[in-house]
Design an enzyme around this catalytic site. Sequence first.
Site, short mmCIF file in Angstrom:
data_model
loop_
_atom_site.label_atom_id
_atom_site.label_comp_id
_atom_site.label_asym_id
_atom_site.label_seq_id
_atom_site.Cartn_x
_atom_site.Cartn_y
_atom_site.Cartn_z
N HIS A 17 0.83 -1.20 0.00
CA HIS A 17 0.00 0.00 0.00
C HIS A 17 0.87 1.26 0.00
O HIS A 17 1.56 1.54 0.97
CB HIS A 17 -0.89 -0.03 1.25
CG HIS A 17 -1.90 1.04 1.33
ND1 HIS A 17 -2.03 1.86 2.44
CD2 HIS A 17 -2.86 1.45 0.46
CE1 HIS A 17 -3.03 2.70 2.25
NE2 HIS A 17 -3.55 2.48 1.05
N HIS A 65 -1.11 10.34 -2.74
CA HIS A 65 -2.43 9.97 -2.27
C HIS A 65 -3.36 11.15 -2.04
O HIS A 65 -4.48 11.20 -2.56
CB HIS A 65 -2.34 9.16 -0.98
CG HIS A 65 -3.67 8.77 -0.43
ND1 HIS A 65 -4.36 9.56 0.48
CD2 HIS A 65 -4.46 7.69 -0.68
CE1 HIS A 65 -5.52 8.98 0.76
NE2 HIS A 65 -5.61 7.85 0.09
#
Length: 261
Positions: A17, A65
């Site tokens: 991730h 992100h």
Amino acid sequence: MTHPWFAGASRPRILAHRGLVTPEGAASGMAENSFAAVAAAHAAGVAYVESDCHLTADGTVVLFHDDTLERVTGDPRRIAEVGLAELEELMAERGGLITLAQALDAFPTIRFNLDAKADGVEVPMGREIAPFAERVLVASFSDDRRRRVLDAVAAAGRGIRPATSAGTGTIARVVAAAALRSNRMVRRALAGIDALQIPERQGRLPVLSRRLIDAAHRHDVEVHVWTVDEADDMRRLLDLGVDGIVTDRADVGLRVAAERR
């Protein structure tokens, strides 16, 4: 037919991730989604890296992100307001900025799970993915945004489409259809979908269930759960039947996965 993104890779699938930032890496200043974080995931031996795509002020797709730089650098500006050169300076001591083009070129053995995070990124993201579609899965919370990326890939005319996961609307329909035990509704909701990538629960509401996993598997769709960092939780979810774990601790995930091979 199985998409190449899935073919030939060991299972269960461990998706790093935003790359891999160990406690030691964090102490050294390494940021998530940085070049160093992707390199650390690669060095650890992961096959899959999950990341996120934003567009800079001058039109470059970068792995990042958040909408803004604030959490990572302390700068409150939006990614879309900052040019590539300045972003590179801001990330220089945080593991280095990585563009989508750099990621796909520098790590040819990595299969990327790429989340389209902002409106406007879809066409440039799709164009850059197109030559590498066999090792890309396109994701987004927005089904419309995800489809626009896929349309941009198709318009580039390079052949194979990327794999794709369901957006929030599709996931809600699948969860409801599975709860109703309607195979027809599940099949319709999963048309064109290769993976359900979901949290175990949303707030207090459970999302994942054995019934949902079984419904997805009947239609050759994998189930990946995010974001799971504890080894015992990984084992429990794999025992339930999930196909993949999205984790900030891919090093831990690889050890858990090795127990099952």
